[in-house]
Scaffold this motif. Structure first.
Motif, mmCIF file in Angstrom:
data_model
loop_
_atom_site.group_PDB
_atom_site.id
_atom_site.type_symbol
_atom_site.label_atom_id
_atom_site.label_comp_id
_atom_site.label_asym_id
_atom_site.label_seq_id
_atom_site.Cartn_x
_atom_site.Cartn_y
_atom_site.Cartn_z
ATOM 1 N N ALA A 94 -63.301 32.074 19.782
ATOM 2 C CA ALA A 94 -63.346 30.896 20.647
ATOM 3 C C ALA A 94 -62.590 31.184 21.936
ATOM 4 O O ALA A 94 -61.625 31.953 21.952
ATOM 5 N N GLN A 95 -63.016 30.563 23.003
ATOM 6 C CA GLN A 95 -62.267 30.645 24.257
ATOM 7 C C GLN A 95 -61.091 29.678 24.200
ATOM 8 O O GLN A 95 -61.246 28.517 23.837
ATOM 9 N N GLY A 96 -59.918 30.175 24.555
ATOM 10 C CA GLY A 96 -58.748 29.313 24.578
ATOM 11 C C GLY A 96 -58.230 28.928 23.208
ATOM 12 O O GLY A 96 -57.564 27.900 23.070
ATOM 13 N N TRP A 97 -58.480 29.741 22.190
ATOM 14 C CA TRP A 97 -58.037 29.374 20.843
ATOM 15 C C TRP A 97 -56.530 29.142 20.791
ATOM 16 O O TRP A 97 -56.055 28.206 20.151
ATOM 17 N N ALA A 98 -55.757 29.967 21.484
ATOM 18 C CA ALA A 98 -54.302 29.790 21.475
ATOM 19 C C ALA A 98 -53.908 28.425 22.027
ATOM 20 O O ALA A 98 -52.948 27.793 21.555
ATOM 21 N N PRO A 135 -61.377 35.706 28.029
ATOM 22 C CA PRO A 135 -61.980 36.385 26.877
ATOM 23 C C PRO A 135 -62.052 35.452 25.668
ATOM 24 O O PRO A 135 -61.323 34.460 25.570
ATOM 25 N N TRP A 136 -62.948 35.752 24.772
ATOM 26 C CA TRP A 136 -63.054 35.020 23.506
ATOM 27 C C TRP A 136 -62.030 35.582 22.531
ATOM 28 O O TRP A 136 -61.902 36.806 22.385
ATOM 29 N N GLN A 137 -61.286 34.686 21.868
ATOM 30 C CA GLN A 137 -60.200 35.099 20.974
ATOM 31 C C GLN A 137 -60.591 34.916 19.517
ATOM 32 O O GLN A 137 -61.215 33.912 19.145
ATOM 33 N N GLU A 138 -60.176 35.864 18.680
ATOM 34 C CA GLU A 138 -60.340 35.692 17.242
ATOM 35 C C GLU A 138 -59.484 34.518 16.782
ATOM 36 O O GLU A 138 -58.436 34.216 17.371
#
Length: 266
Positions: free
Chosen positions: A36-40, A260-263
């Motif tokens: 997902a983008q912005g998962w953090a 970037p897309w984050q795990e």
């Protein structure tokens, strides 16, 4: 939602019944290929709101385990996800009691933003605890329903001072011919908005925030709405029309592409 999981298990009637108390908060996101983008930022939002509403700590690592397990059980790498934090032990009669929190994960098919420009109606309204994405969404949907009855696609809120704040479930950016302008008023500062601001900085594109009166919208050439679903152009707000919304959309798409897309991990 197609499937619901509570604390890692398929949600039963008891868990869902407790969720109806309407005290809690959530975040929504689009997952693509398990990322997902912005998962953090989504995780940070959940942890901060849990502390404010329940005076306790949300275990981010455990949440990630439950989320990834839910996606695996649904056999979905692309999905719409809603994560709701509530408490089955919460008692509105004694709201100061320390209680453990529960995590409800909803998994559904992925969705895309609107394909065409939207016509939006302004309405005087201010969300309670605007900085929290809480579960009190009744007014948002009711006001959007009213706007659609009036021939519009959605609604944007204006505070008591006449300042534009946010849409029903989205944030809003304007184009003044030289820079991107974000409305300055009490509102939920969404993850998409924060990613766009960071992306604009990476591109070296000027942007600012200022108070925008609903009676001053005609000075802007473009407007774009944004949330976790994506970006879409706004054709008009009330009688104010925006002829450069597609230009702004292209710029913001480029800005969002900087992230970037984050795990889905801590």
């Amino acid at each position: 939602m197609s499937r619901l999981f509570c604390n890692g298990q398929p949600a039963d009637a008891a868990a869902l019944g407790a969720a109806l108390v309407n005290y809690g908060h959530f975040t929504s996101l689009q997952v693509r290929n398990g990322a997902a983008q912005g998962w953090a930022l989504h995780l940070q939002r959940l942890q901060q709101a849990t502390h404010e509403l329940f005076d306790t700590t949300l275990d981010g690592a455990q949440l990630c385990v439950w989320l990834n397990d839910a996606l695996a059980q649904c056999d979905m790498r692309d999905a719409s996800v809603r994560i709701t934090v509530f408490s089955r032990a919460f008692d509105f009669r004694q709201p100061l009691h320390a209680v453990p929190v529960d995590v409800l994960v909803g998994i559904a098919a992925p969705v895309a933003p609107p394909a065409t420009a939207r016509a939006v109606m302004s309405l005087r309204y201010q969300r309670e605890l605007a900085h929290i994405k809480h579960v009190g969404t009744f007014p948002l949907f009711h006001h959007r329903r009213h706007a659609m009855r009036e021939g519009f696609d959605d609604v944007v809120f204006v505070d008591e001072a006449g300042r534009v704040s946010e849409g029903s479930t989205w944030n809003l950016a304007f184009w003044d011919g030289a820079q991107v302008v974000w409305p300055q008023a009490a509102a939920l500062r969404g993850v998409a908005e924060r990613l766009l601001i960071a992306g604009l900085d990476r591109l070296g594109q000027p942007h600012t925030s200022c108070e925008i009166g609903v009676d001053a919208l005609s000075r802007f050439g473009g407007a774009v709405a944004c949330n976790a679903t994506g970006l879409w152009p706004v054709a008009r707000i009330d009688a104010a029309r925006f002829e450069q919304s597609d230009r702004l959309l292209q710029l913001l798409q480029q800005a969002l592409g900087q992230t970037p897309w984050q795990e889905l991990q801590t």
